[in-house]
Scaffold this active site. Structure first.
Site, short mmCIF file in Angstrom:
data_model
loop_
_atom_site.label_atom_id
_atom_site.label_comp_id
_atom_site.label_asym_id
_atom_site.label_seq_id
_atom_site.Cartn_x
_atom_site.Cartn_y
_atom_site.Cartn_z
N SER A 154 0.80 -1.17 0.09
CA SER A 154 -0.05 -0.10 0.02
C SER A 154 0.94 1.31 -0.14
CB SER A 154 -0.87 0.12 1.05
OG SER A 154 -0.14 -0.09 2.52
N HIS B 59 -5.38 -3.81 -2.09
CA HIS B 59 -5.13 -2.76 -3.22
C HIS B 59 -5.33 -3.20 -4.71
CE1 HIS B 59 -4.57 1.05 -0.93
NE2 HIS B 59 -4.02 0.21 0.05
N LYS C 60 -12.27 -0.13 -0.89
CA LYS C 60 -11.28 0.75 -1.89
C LYS C 60 -11.80 0.89 -3.30
CE LYS C 60 -7.48 -0.63 1.12
NZ LYS C 60 -7.37 0.54 2.23
C1 LIG Z 1 -2.90 -3.86 2.17
C2 LIG Z 1 -3.93 -3.58 3.02
N1 LIG Z 1 -4.73 -4.61 3.67
C3 LIG Z 1 -5.72 -4.29 4.21
C4 LIG Z 1 -6.26 -2.98 4.48
C5 LIG Z 1 -7.67 -2.91 5.41
O1 LIG Z 1 -8.73 -2.65 4.48
P1 LIG Z 1 -9.99 -1.99 4.84
O2 LIG Z 1 -9.68 -0.49 4.85
O3 LIG Z 1 -11.07 -2.62 4.20
O4 LIG Z 1 -9.93 -2.17 6.30
C6 LIG Z 1 -5.70 -2.00 3.83
C7 LIG Z 1 -6.02 -0.61 4.15
O5 LIG Z 1 -5.60 0.38 4.20
C8 LIG Z 1 -4.42 -2.43 3.00
O6 LIG Z 1 -3.86 -1.26 2.71
#
Ligand SMILES: Cc1ncc(COP(=O)(O)O)c(C=O)c1O
Length: 396
Positions: free
Chosen positions: A183, A211, A242
């Site tokens: 991310s 992502h 997202k």
């Molecule tokens: C790599 C990754 N995994 C999981 C999440 C968590 O997702 P959510 O925003 O649906 O809780 C994020 C969110 O920032 C992320 O970037």
């Protein structure tokens, strides 16, 4: 009246952030999550949202959410395992399973809950997790909650992961885990190499495609599809928060895995399920991914245009392979200054510093979406160039 405030150390920590130039005010979005919008009374080109496909405001999702609210109300009233499993939750899970080409899917309240709830459910203190050093915080928290031994391998270094595995007893249960897209850097996980390793050493293979959901693979099916790894990943996590435009996370895998998570994943058992509007919007999003794949093509066209533009200006953009492109400046205070100056000039790109990224890798992170126009992206590039020169990040 207490003699002293037992929480005063929190203020000291906040003061220290201010001294280091790392204190952040929340930017307030006035209106919809759009590519050109208003934060803090200031109109900006928005390069900070994860709304990759513009689905937060897509008419089909909006109508589905409104219709579900009218028919089913605003809340589910219970956790899934008591009275909070509505037919619309089951429909979403069935639609996601078909979309991901797996036997079964369970939906969680967020991607964070999906990762943390799943890792902590499938492992215990006798097990080992082998984890990429840049994996998301929700994976790290899941590992800690599981009480398994955590072995971290250098970013994308499959040989280093192999070395770790060679040192472990063959009979010990092992989970090999990577983000699909990282991310903060926008690069892809070493999925093909890690899948081969998982097969060689008998590991459970897990990928967090937060992502990648809606971005990589045919119709946005994720990195398992992108790399042709169907059937080789035991646990796929995706997010609905997202590119899918609403809220939630899910785990895709075998019927047994999902049945197990229904019984053992703590966010599933102990936190209320989605309002019907969220489930309905997510179902509509899957239909959009299937019927309007040209949105994903536009995302990639914009990604190429913007990434090339930043690189042509001379910025260090790391190893990004996705719509996430970091502008790496090194020093944390400089990253925050760059972000603030961009904002003043009409571009919102969030500054990110330690502990989210290493101390010497602070950056401004940009994310383009399918719905940015070329004019908006060109404007953002012009502002990046001017502010980069002003702050001495680019040569004059
Ligand atoms: C790599 C990754 N995994 C999981 C999440 C968590 O997702 P959510 O925003 O649906 O809780 C994020 C969110 O920032 C992320 O970037």
């Amino acid at each position: 009246m207490r003699a002293s405030d037992p929480l005063s150390y929190l203020q000291a920590d906040l003061d220290s952030l201010k001294q280091q130039g790392l204190y952040r005010h929340l930017r307030i979005l006035e209106g919809e999550q759009k590519p050109k919008t208003t934060f803090d009374h200031h109109q900006v080109v928005n390069l900070s949202s994860n709304n990759y496909l513009g689905l937060t405001t897509h008419p089909r999702l909006r109508d589905a959410a409104l219709d579900a609210t009218r028919r089913l109300g605003v809340g589910s009233g219970s956790v899934r395992s008591i009275a909070g499993t509505m037919e619309i939750h089951m429909e979403l899970e069935r639609r996601l399973a078909a979309f991901k080409k797996v036997e079964s899917v369970v939906v969680f309240q967020s991607g964070f809950a999906a990762n943390a709830g799943t890792v902590s459910a499938v492992l215990n203190k006798d097990d080992v997790v082998i984890s990429d050093e840049l994996n998301h915080a929700s994976i790290i928290d899941g590992c800690r909650l599981s009480r398994a031994t955590i072995k971290v391998f250098p970013h994308k270094d499959v040989d280093a992961a192999r070395q770790v595995l060679r040192g472990l007893p063959p009979a010990q249960r092992k989970l090999l885990i990577t983000d699909g897209v990282f991310s903060m850097d926008g690069d892809l996980g070493a999925l093909p190499g890690l899948c081969a390793l998982a097969e060689e050493f008998g590991c459970i293979m897990m990928v967090d495609d937060a992502h990648a959901s809606g971005v990589f693979g045919a119709n946005g099916r994720g990195t398992v599809d992108h790399f042709g790894m169907h059937g080789r990943v035991d646990i796929q996590v995706g997010t609905l928060s997202k590119a899918i435009g609403a809220l939630g996370g899910y785990v895709a895998g075998s019927k047994t895995l999902i049945e197990y998570l229904y019984h053992r994943a703590r966010p599933f058992l102990f936190s209320t399920s989605h309002p019907p509007a969220v489930a309905a919007a997510c179902i509509a999003a899957i239909v959009v991914l299937e019927q309007e794949p040209q949105i994903i093509d536009r995302l990639w066209e914009n990604t190429t245009f913007f990434k090339n533009g930043l690189q042509a200006l001379g910025f260090a953009t790391g190893a990004s392979q996705s719509p996430i492109t970091p502008v790496i400046v090194g020093d944390g205070a400089l990253a925050m200054r760059l972000s603030d100056r961009l904002f003043e000039e009409g571009v919102f790109a969030q500054g990110i510093a330690f502990p989210t990224v290493p101390r010497d890798k602070a950056r401004v992170r940009t994310i383009v979406t399918a719905t940015h126009t070329r004019d908006e992206l060109q404007f953002a590039l012009d502002v990046f160039g001017a502010v980069g020169r002003e702050l001495g990040i680019l040569a004059p």
